[in-house]
Design a protein around this motif. Structure first.
Motif, PDB file in Angstrom:
ATOM      1  N   LEU A 116      46.461  77.068  95.429  1.00 54.39           N
ATOM      2  CA  LEU A 116      46.768  77.979  94.317  1.00 54.39           C
ATOM      3  C   LEU A 116      46.287  79.400  94.633  1.00 54.39           C
ATOM      4  CD1 LEU A 116      47.651  77.912  91.182  1.00 54.39           C
ATOM      5  CD2 LEU A 116      45.218  77.792  90.723  1.00 54.39           C
ATOM      6  N   TYR A 117      45.061  79.498  95.103  1.00 53.20           N
ATOM      7  CA  TYR A 117      44.487  80.826  95.359  1.00 53.20           C
ATOM      8  C   TYR A 117      45.166  81.497  96.557  1.00 53.20           C
ATOM      9  CZ  TYR A 117      40.639  79.750  92.109  1.00 53.20           C
ATOM     10  OH  TYR A 117      39.890  79.439  91.004  1.00 53.20           O
ATOM     11  N   ARG A 118      45.498  80.716  97.573  1.00 54.29           N
ATOM     12  CA  ARG A 118      46.210  81.308  98.727  1.00 54.29           C
ATOM     13  C   ARG A 118      47.536  81.907  98.274  1.00 54.29           C
ATOM     14  NH1 ARG A 118      44.223  77.241 102.146  1.00 54.29           N
ATOM     15  NH2 ARG A 118      46.000  75.908 101.671  1.00 54.29           N
ATOM     16  N   GLU A 166      35.732  88.280  82.127  1.00 52.36           N
ATOM     17  CA  GLU A 166      35.590  86.898  81.671  1.00 52.36           C
ATOM     18  C   GLU A 166      34.738  86.886  80.406  1.00 52.36           C
ATOM     19  OE1 GLU A 166      36.390  83.596  82.403  1.00 52.36           O
ATOM     20  OE2 GLU A 166      34.918  83.103  80.856  1.00 52.36           O
ATOM     21  N   ILE A 167      35.089  85.984  79.496  1.00 50.67           N
ATOM     22  CA  ILE A 167      34.455  85.990  78.168  1.00 50.67           C
ATOM     23  C   ILE A 167      33.170  85.144  78.091  1.00 50.67           C
ATOM     24  CG2 ILE A 167      35.666  84.029  77.098  1.00 50.67           C
ATOM     25  CD1 ILE A 167      36.300  85.973  74.733  1.00 50.67           C
ATOM     26  N   VAL A 168      33.006  84.165  78.970  1.00 46.42           N
ATOM     27  CA  VAL A 168      31.840  83.265  78.883  1.00 46.42           C
ATOM     28  C   VAL A 168      30.675  83.844  79.708  1.00 46.42           C
ATOM     29  CG1 VAL A 168      30.957  80.959  79.488  1.00 46.42           C
ATOM     30  CG2 VAL A 168      33.220  81.192  78.460  1.00 46.42           C
ATOM     31  N   PRO A 169      29.560  84.188  79.041  1.00 50.02           N
ATOM     32  CA  PRO A 169      28.456  84.853  79.755  1.00 50.02           C
ATOM     33  C   PRO A 169      27.931  84.049  80.948  1.00 50.02           C
ATOM     34  CG  PRO A 169      28.011  84.752  77.377  1.00 50.02           C
ATOM     35  CD  PRO A 169      29.278  83.998  77.607  1.00 50.02           C
ATOM     36  N   SER A 197      38.440  85.590  84.640  1.00 49.93           N
ATOM     37  CA  SER A 197      38.003  85.383  86.029  1.00 49.93           C
ATOM     38  C   SER A 197      37.051  84.210  86.236  1.00 49.93           C
ATOM     39  CB  SER A 197      37.369  86.665  86.562  1.00 49.93           C
ATOM     40  OG  SER A 197      36.373  87.119  85.669  1.00 49.93           O
ATOM     41  N   GLY A 198      36.603  83.540  85.162  1.00 59.42           N
ATOM     42  CA  GLY A 198      35.738  82.372  85.348  1.00 59.42           C
ATOM     43  C   GLY A 198      34.507  82.727  86.166  1.00 59.42           C
ATOM     44  N   ILE A 199      34.206  81.939  87.174  1.00 59.47           N
ATOM     45  CA  ILE A 199      33.013  82.180  88.010  1.00 59.47           C
ATOM     46  C   ILE A 199      33.343  83.124  89.176  1.00 59.47           C
ATOM     47  CG2 ILE A 199      31.932  79.990  87.377  1.00 59.47           C
ATOM     48  CD1 ILE A 199      32.764  78.948  90.179  1.00 59.47           C
ATOM     49  N   PRO A 228      45.173  83.116  82.241  1.00 60.72           N
ATOM     50  CA  PRO A 228      44.711  82.858  80.871  1.00 60.72           C
ATOM     51  C   PRO A 228      44.700  81.377  80.511  1.00 60.72           C
ATOM     52  CG  PRO A 228      46.996  83.532  80.828  1.00 60.72           C
ATOM     53  CD  PRO A 228      46.562  83.599  82.269  1.00 60.72           C
ATOM     54  N   PRO A 229      44.022  81.025  79.405  1.00 59.82           N
ATOM     55  CA  PRO A 229      44.108  79.661  78.882  1.00 59.82           C
ATOM     56  C   PRO A 229      45.546  79.352  78.414  1.00 59.82           C
ATOM     57  CG  PRO A 229      42.396  80.948  77.745  1.00 59.82           C
ATOM     58  CD  PRO A 229      43.147  81.887  78.612  1.00 59.82           C
ATOM     59  N   ARG A 230      45.757  78.147  77.915  1.00 61.11           N
ATOM     60  CA  ARG A 230      47.118  77.666  77.600  1.00 61.11           C
ATOM     61  C   ARG A 230      47.928  78.605  76.705  1.00 61.11           C
ATOM     62  NH1 ARG A 230      48.856  73.068  79.082  1.00 61.11           N
ATOM     63  NH2 ARG A 230      50.440  72.890  77.467  1.00 61.11           N
ATOM     64  N   THR A 259      36.054  83.200  91.225  1.00 57.59           N
ATOM     65  CA  THR A 259      36.670  82.632  92.429  1.00 57.59           C
ATOM     66  C   THR A 259      37.843  83.475  92.936  1.00 57.59           C
ATOM     67  OG1 THR A 259      37.774  81.158  90.863  1.00 57.59           O
ATOM     68  CG2 THR A 259      35.980  80.221  92.152  1.00 57.59           C
ATOM     69  N   ILE A 260      38.783  83.793  92.050  1.00 60.13           N
ATOM     70  CA  ILE A 260      39.961  84.559  92.507  1.00 60.13           C
ATOM     71  C   ILE A 260      39.521  85.964  92.926  1.00 60.13           C
ATOM     72  CG2 ILE A 260      42.204  85.530  91.816  1.00 60.13           C
ATOM     73  CD1 ILE A 260      42.685  83.071  90.108  1.00 60.13           C
ATOM     74  N   SER A 261      38.610  86.565  92.162  1.00 54.87           N
ATOM     75  CA  SER A 261      38.100  87.903  92.529  1.00 54.87           C
ATOM     76  C   SER A 261      37.570  87.906  93.954  1.00 54.87           C
ATOM     77  CB  SER A 261      36.947  88.317  91.606  1.00 54.87           C
ATOM     78  OG  SER A 261      37.314  88.274  90.259  1.00 54.87           O
ATOM     79  N   GLY A 287      33.341  89.858  78.506  1.00 53.85           N
ATOM     80  CA  GLY A 287      33.978  90.172  77.230  1.00 53.85           C
ATOM     81  C   GLY A 287      35.412  89.691  77.244  1.00 53.85           C
ATOM     82  N   ALA A 288      36.112  89.934  76.136  1.00 49.98           N
ATOM     83  CA  ALA A 288      37.516  89.524  76.048  1.00 49.98           C
ATOM     84  C   ALA A 288      38.376  90.501  76.834  1.00 49.98           C
ATOM     85  CB  ALA A 288      37.951  89.491  74.591  1.00 49.98           C
ATOM     86  N   ALA A 289      39.302  89.977  77.614  1.00 49.48           N
ATOM     87  CA  ALA A 289      40.200  90.823  78.407  1.00 49.48           C
ATOM     88  C   ALA A 289      40.913  91.825  77.500  1.00 49.48           C
ATOM     89  CB  ALA A 289      41.213  89.949  79.140  1.00 49.48           C
ATOM     90  N   GLU A 290      41.288  91.374  76.293  1.00 53.56           N
ATOM     91  CA  GLU A 290      42.055  92.250  75.395  1.00 53.56           C
ATOM     92  C   GLU A 290      41.191  93.369  74.813  1.00 53.56           C
ATOM     93  OE1 GLU A 290      41.646  89.017  75.189  1.00 53.56           O
ATOM     94  OE2 GLU A 290      41.109  88.361  73.180  1.00 53.56           O
ATOM     95  N   GLN A 291      39.858  93.245  74.951  1.00 60.47           N
ATOM     96  CA  GLN A 291      39.000  94.353  74.529  1.00 60.47           C
ATOM     97  C   GLN A 291      38.583  95.208  75.713  1.00 60.47           C
ATOM     98  OE1 GLN A 291      35.873  92.480  72.305  1.00 60.47           O
ATOM     99  NE2 GLN A 291      37.241  92.111  70.562  1.00 60.47           N
TER     100      GLN A 291
HETATM  101  N1  SAH Z   1      40.446  82.328  87.109  1.00 56.90           N
HETATM  102  C1  SAH Z   1      39.419  81.349  86.921  1.00 56.90           C
HETATM  103  C2  SAH Z   1      39.313  80.840  85.479  1.00 56.90           C
HETATM  104  C3  SAH Z   1      40.589  80.433  84.794  1.00 56.90           C
HETATM  105  S1  SAH Z   1      40.393  79.524  83.296  1.00 56.90           S
HETATM  106  C4  SAH Z   1      39.560  80.225  87.908  1.00 56.90           C
HETATM  107  O1  SAH Z   1      40.550  80.116  88.633  1.00 56.90           O
HETATM  108  O2  SAH Z   1      38.647  79.389  87.986  1.00 56.90           O
HETATM  109  C5  SAH Z   1      40.485  80.746  82.080  1.00 56.90           C
HETATM  110  C6  SAH Z   1      39.192  81.499  81.856  1.00 56.90           C
HETATM  111  O3  SAH Z   1      39.442  82.465  80.833  1.00 56.90           O
HETATM  112  C7  SAH Z   1      38.008  80.678  81.388  1.00 56.90           C
HETATM  113  O4  SAH Z   1      36.913  80.918  82.227  1.00 56.90           O
HETATM  114  C8  SAH Z   1      37.735  81.196  79.966  1.00 56.90           C
HETATM  115  O5  SAH Z   1      36.366  81.213  79.652  1.00 56.90           O
HETATM  116  C9  SAH Z   1      38.274  82.602  80.048  1.00 56.90           C
HETATM  117  N2  SAH Z   1      38.727  83.250  78.805  1.00 56.90           N
HETATM  118  C10 SAH Z   1      39.288  82.677  77.718  1.00 56.90           C
HETATM  119  N3  SAH Z   1      39.674  83.608  76.839  1.00 56.90           N
HETATM  120  C11 SAH Z   1      39.369  84.813  77.379  1.00 56.90           C
HETATM  121  C12 SAH Z   1      39.567  86.160  76.952  1.00 56.90           C
HETATM  122  N4  SAH Z   1      40.135  86.451  75.787  1.00 56.90           N
HETATM  123  N5  SAH Z   1      39.153  87.152  77.764  1.00 56.90           N
HETATM  124  C13 SAH Z   1      38.566  86.873  78.970  1.00 56.90           C
HETATM  125  N6  SAH Z   1      38.364  85.612  79.419  1.00 56.90           N
HETATM  126  C14 SAH Z   1      38.772  84.595  78.637  1.00 56.90           C
END
Ligand code: SAH
Length: 446
Positions: free
Chosen positions: A286-288, A327-330, A307-309, A376-378, A311-313, A353-357
């Motif tokens: 996926l990343y490649r 990424e939103i989760v500290p 960006s999660g942890i 993004p999530p689903r 990885t893609i960055s 923070g939230a990408a949209e902010q």
């Molecule tokens: N790109 C990463 C994570 C993808 S999962 C990877 O490949 O591992 C989606 C991530 O979006 C999750 O880490 C979740 O915490 C984060 N997230 C959810 N809503 C968000 C928002 N509004 N702004 C920023 N990050 C968000």
């Protein structure tokens, strides 16, 4: 009118989002779990409604071309919806689901063959077992909250069975009660296991609604610590109603706070609360693909959103001038910063923070991107974020999606705002399930 118990001969023509077969009888849909498009089946109605029915297969009269023998003894488990479909047909189905979602929004582009696994079993690095009074530790049955005890799962890492057996025995021996959803009482709710496939490190997170007795907890930790490869044992206190598995209240009982894993040439630390792709072999694919579509020359500023942890960055950083991960989760952001340092990558910054902010805020301060990756999530991207991207006008937008419908919806909006959908490829991250992961490229001609 349908009647419960009625026997029907059905030709299955399509699948629901959840992977049930759909046939039409007297102009009304009948949903048949485990039936594939192309199957002719004799089915028994289990739920009769005026406008539709649910039925179970009694006999397959004529099998669909892609039908194969079930690979799992746990027939009731709702985990792998496509278990009787051969793997080549699954890959073709996922490509068609993507094409269908794009078409519905009037989008067309070259769509690659689904990138699949050569050995599509035991691919998951994370297992989340639910616990109910009994105690029963397992996965939910199809369309239900009833648990099916699963001792040997073909998609989980084999070690997870050993860990759930230990927790099961511990609950019995020390009379530790399972959480009872109906009464909102009891203790153990979930057992989560993460397996750092490359590092070999294991993490167990025991999710409880109330603190177990200290003595009992010590006994469990002693046993779990004996499991070869164990690196981290965590307790998560979650007494909230609802289906969320983890709460923010996580503490380390034994070992490290994180486990590590390796993707490509890079090492990553992963905390219990951070998102991490669940299929490490396919994550590299996926990343490649994302790196290929980003087509970086070394001079670009890149945004990696969601960006999660990190990885893609960190995969993109060697090819870019600078990468901003958002990424939103500290806890995930803290992992990302540690991961950059761990891999000696210094042309990245992570923002919590939230990408949209944060994207509108960065853009207002004069920081834009030449290339943007979103994952993004689903539900897809927030409208405010899309508005800002349309103003920022990156030359390339790589969209990593776990839901073709939200990808297509956001894609249609992007097309209205000047972007072209250049190509898309499904990557099979979740063999035998209906989940479709896609990497797509949108371009903008300045
Ligand atoms: N790109 C990463 C994570 C993808 S999962 C990877 O490949 O591992 C989606 C991530 O979006 C999750 O880490 C979740 O915490 C984060 N997230 C959810 N809503 C968000 C928002 N509004 N702004 C920023 N990050 C968000």
């Amino acid at each position: 009118m349908f009647k419960t118990g009625q026997l029907l001969t059905l030709s299955v023509h399509s699948l629901t989002d959840k992977g049930d077969g759909i046939a039409t009888h007297d102009g009304r849909p009948v949903y048949v779990a485990g039936a594939l498009p192309g199957d002719e089946v004799e089915a028994r109605v289990t739920l009769a409604k005026p406008r539709y029915a649910q039925a179970e297969i009694r006999r397959v009269l004529t099998p669909a071309p892609g039908r194969r023998a079930d690979f799992c003894p746990h027939t009731e488990c709702g985990g792998c919806q496509l278990r009787v479909m051969d793997y080549a047909t699954q890959r073709e189905l996922k490509r068609e689901l993507l094409l269908g979602a794009l078409q519905e929004q009037g989008l067309t582009c070259p769509v690659g063959e689904t990138l699949g696994m050569s050995e599509p079993f035991h691919y998951r690095n994370k297992a989340q077992y639910a616990v109910q009074p009994g105690p029963t530790i397992g996965f939910y049955a199809k369309h239900s909250h009833r648990l099916v005890e699963v001792d040997q799962c073909r998609v989980q890492a084999p070690v997870t069975a050993e860990i759930t057996a230990l927790v099961h025995q511990w609950m019995r021996d020390l009379a530790v009660p399972a959480f009872n959803e109906a009464h909102h009482s009891g203790c153990v709710r979930y057992v989560m296991v993460r397996d750092g496939v490359h590092s070999g490190e294991l993490m167990v997170v025991l999710v409880v609604a109330e603190e177990p007795a200290a003595k009992a907890l010590t006994a469990l930790v002693e046993q779990l610590a004996q499991v070869p490869r164990m690196a981290s044992i965590q307790l998560c206190l979650n007494d909230a109603a609802g289906n969320r598995i983890l709460s923010e209240q996580v503490r380390t009982l034994w070992g490290k706070e994180t486990i590590s894993d390796r993707l490509g040439e890079l090492d990553f630390d992963i905390s219990a609360l951070s998102f991490y792709q669940i299929n490490p072999r396919q994550t590299e694919t996926l990343y490649r693909e994302a790196v290929r579509l980003a087509a970086l020359s070394g001079s670009e500023t890149v945004f990696d959103l969601y960006s999660g942890i990190g990885t893609i960055s960190l995969f993109l950083a060697p090819h870019a001038a600078h990468v901003h991960g958002i990424e939103i989760v500290p806890e995930a952001v803290a992992d990302a910063e540690r991961n950059a340092a761990r891999n000696d990558i210094d042309n990245v910054s992570f923002h919590c923070g939230a990408a949209e902010q944060l994207v509108p805020a960065l853009y207002a301060q004069g920081t834009g991107a030449d290339v943007v990756v979103v994952d993004p999530p689903r539900k897809g991207c927030d409208q405010v974020l899309l508005n800002t991207l349309a103003q920022m006008r990156p030359a390339r937008l790589v969209y990593v999606s776990c839901n073709p419908k939200s990808l297509a919806r956001d894609g249609a909006w992007l097309r209205e705002h000047g972007f072209t959908l250049a190509e898309a490829t499904p990557v099979d991250m979740f063999p035998h399930t209906m989940h479709v992961e896609t990497v797509a490229l949108f371009t903008l001609h300045k």
